[in-house]
Design a protein around this motif. Structure first.
Motif, mmCIF file in Angstrom:
data_model
loop_
_atom_site.group_PDB
_atom_site.id
_atom_site.type_symbol
_atom_site.label_atom_id
_atom_site.label_comp_id
_atom_site.label_asym_id
_atom_site.label_seq_id
_atom_site.Cartn_x
_atom_site.Cartn_y
_atom_site.Cartn_z
ATOM 1 N N UNK A 25 -64.148 -106.153 -69.805
ATOM 2 C CA UNK A 25 -64.965 -104.941 -69.868
ATOM 3 C C UNK A 25 -64.461 -103.901 -68.862
ATOM 4 N N UNK A 26 -64.119 -104.331 -67.644
ATOM 5 C CA UNK A 26 -63.564 -103.414 -66.640
ATOM 6 C C UNK A 26 -62.274 -102.778 -67.148
ATOM 7 N N UNK A 27 -61.425 -103.583 -67.784
ATOM 8 C CA UNK A 27 -60.157 -103.077 -68.323
ATOM 9 C C UNK A 27 -60.420 -102.013 -69.386
ATOM 10 N N UNK A 28 -61.318 -102.315 -70.314
ATOM 11 C CA UNK A 28 -61.629 -101.351 -71.386
ATOM 12 C C UNK A 28 -62.177 -100.046 -70.828
ATOM 13 N N UNK A 29 -63.095 -100.154 -69.877
ATOM 14 C CA UNK A 29 -63.694 -98.950 -69.285
ATOM 15 C C UNK A 29 -62.637 -98.143 -68.539
ATOM 16 N N UNK A 30 -61.788 -98.822 -67.772
ATOM 17 C CA UNK A 30 -60.746 -98.112 -67.007
ATOM 18 C C UNK A 30 -59.814 -97.355 -67.951
ATOM 19 N N UNK A 31 -59.410 -97.997 -69.032
ATOM 20 C CA UNK A 31 -58.503 -97.326 -69.986
ATOM 21 C C UNK A 31 -59.218 -96.157 -70.654
ATOM 22 N N UNK A 32 -60.437 -96.366 -71.106
ATOM 23 C CA UNK A 32 -61.186 -95.295 -71.763
ATOM 24 C C UNK A 32 -61.332 -94.094 -70.820
ATOM 25 N N UNK A 33 -61.823 -94.360 -69.599
ATOM 26 C CA UNK A 33 -62.030 -93.268 -68.640
ATOM 27 C C UNK A 33 -60.722 -92.585 -68.268
ATOM 28 N N UNK A 34 -59.667 -93.368 -68.123
ATOM 29 C CA UNK A 34 -58.362 -92.804 -67.791
ATOM 30 C C UNK A 34 -57.902 -91.832 -68.876
ATOM 31 N N UNK A 35 -58.036 -92.234 -70.122
ATOM 32 C CA UNK A 35 -57.574 -91.383 -71.216
ATOM 33 C C UNK A 35 -58.467 -90.160 -71.415
ATOM 34 N N UNK A 37 -59.751 -88.366 -68.996
ATOM 35 C CA UNK A 37 -59.408 -87.340 -68.017
ATOM 36 C C UNK A 37 -58.538 -87.914 -66.922
ATOM 37 N N UNK A 38 -57.353 -87.361 -66.742
ATOM 38 C CA UNK A 38 -56.457 -87.845 -65.708
ATOM 39 C C UNK A 38 -55.454 -86.764 -65.343
ATOM 40 N N UNK A 39 -54.851 -86.959 -64.208
ATOM 41 C CA UNK A 39 -53.719 -86.123 -63.785
ATOM 42 C C UNK A 39 -52.606 -87.081 -63.427
ATOM 43 N N UNK A 40 -51.489 -86.938 -64.119
ATOM 44 C CA UNK A 40 -50.343 -87.826 -63.949
ATOM 45 C C UNK A 40 -49.099 -86.970 -64.121
ATOM 46 N N UNK A 41 -48.448 -86.664 -63.005
ATOM 47 C CA UNK A 41 -47.318 -85.737 -63.041
ATOM 48 C C UNK A 41 -46.117 -86.329 -62.307
ATOM 49 N N UNK A 42 -45.235 -87.031 -63.040
ATOM 50 C CA UNK A 42 -44.005 -87.508 -62.395
ATOM 51 C C UNK A 42 -43.257 -86.328 -61.780
ATOM 52 N N UNK A 43 -42.681 -86.563 -60.600
ATOM 53 C CA UNK A 43 -42.043 -85.477 -59.857
ATOM 54 C C UNK A 43 -40.570 -85.286 -60.190
ATOM 55 N N UNK A 44 -39.972 -86.236 -60.894
ATOM 56 C CA UNK A 44 -38.574 -86.091 -61.293
ATOM 57 C C UNK A 44 -38.480 -85.020 -62.378
ATOM 58 N N UNK A 138 -43.273 -89.319 -55.906
ATOM 59 C CA UNK A 138 -42.770 -89.887 -57.161
ATOM 60 C C UNK A 138 -43.625 -89.468 -58.351
ATOM 61 N N UNK A 139 -44.950 -89.648 -58.194
ATOM 62 C CA UNK A 139 -45.893 -89.250 -59.240
ATOM 63 C C UNK A 139 -47.112 -88.666 -58.555
ATOM 64 N N UNK A 140 -47.498 -87.484 -58.972
ATOM 65 C CA UNK A 140 -48.709 -86.872 -58.452
ATOM 66 C C UNK A 140 -49.872 -87.306 -59.343
ATOM 67 N N UNK A 141 -50.881 -87.929 -58.713
ATOM 68 C CA UNK A 141 -52.073 -88.338 -59.447
ATOM 69 C C UNK A 141 -53.303 -87.916 -58.657
ATOM 70 N N UNK A 142 -54.415 -87.746 -59.359
ATOM 71 C CA UNK A 142 -55.657 -87.436 -58.668
ATOM 72 C C UNK A 142 -56.380 -88.746 -58.321
ATOM 73 N N UNK A 143 -57.455 -88.627 -57.561
ATOM 74 C CA UNK A 143 -58.148 -89.802 -57.056
ATOM 75 C C UNK A 143 -58.738 -90.649 -58.188
ATOM 76 N N UNK A 144 -59.383 -90.017 -59.166
ATOM 77 C CA UNK A 144 -59.979 -90.781 -60.273
ATOM 78 C C UNK A 144 -58.903 -91.519 -61.075
ATOM 79 N N UNK A 145 -57.774 -90.883 -61.292
ATOM 80 C CA UNK A 145 -56.664 -91.541 -61.990
ATOM 81 C C UNK A 145 -56.187 -92.742 -61.175
ATOM 82 N N UNK A 146 -56.073 -92.582 -59.867
ATOM 83 C CA UNK A 146 -55.641 -93.677 -58.995
ATOM 84 C C UNK A 146 -56.627 -94.844 -59.051
#
Length: 160
Positions: A25-35, A37-44, A138-146
């Motif tokens: 259940x934790x896995x499902x919720x984490x994936x749902x919430x991640x998708x 709203x998230x910020x994921x910006x690789x720096x390369x 390496x990757x810029x992420x926000x706190x909720x994404x982390x």
């Protein structure tokens, strides 16, 4: 135009030997919430200027976390590998407090549950802050994404 977010995330199921209903259940919720709203910006910087959205696959390989980053069309961009030594204690502590929390939900008073949940959230926050620190540059992420990625990293470490 840049779109620095994750549109799909998966875990290497080969490294997950077992998980109970609470962890699932934790896995499902984490994936749902991640998708949602998230910020994921690789720096390369990529030659063609590609800057998202991304498909991400998390796996553990030789005791290291591998983050496979792919384009929206599923073509590969890069794989980032992080040592997990600094995550071992936070993951172990998080598992221990989660076990206490799941047991408390079934038999403890509301005040006891709240106390354990506050400790659980604190450990979760520490894991998220560590992840942000390890990904810096390496990757810029926000706190909720982390926080959500830390949950998924924990799921990858379940060994039965």
């Amino acid at each position: 135009m840049a779109d620095p977010r994750i549109i799909d995330v998966s875990l290497d199921e080969r490294t997950i030997l077992w998980r109970n209903a609470d962890v699932e259940q934790e896995r499902r919720i984490a994936i749902y919430d991640l998708l949602e709203g998230n910020r994921f910006a690789p720096q390369r910087v990529h030659a063609d200027g590609y800057a998202g959205p991304y498909r991400v696959r998390l796996r553990v390989e030789d005791g290291r976390l591998a983050i496979d980053i792919r384009r929206a069309d599923d073509s590969p961009l890069e794989t980032l590998v992080l040592g997990l030594a600094r995550f071992r204690r936070p993951i172990r502590d998080y598992f221990a407090i989660c076990d206490s929390y799941y047991q408390a939900i079934r038999q403890a008073t509301p005040q006891q549950i709240e106390t354990i949940d506050m400790a659980r959230r604190g450990l979760h926050n520490e894991g998220a802050e560590l992840l942000i620190e390890r990904l810096r540059g390496k990757i810029e992420i926000d706190f909720d994404t982390a926080r959500r990625l830390f949950t998924l990293i924990c799921v990858l470490h379940i060994r039965g």
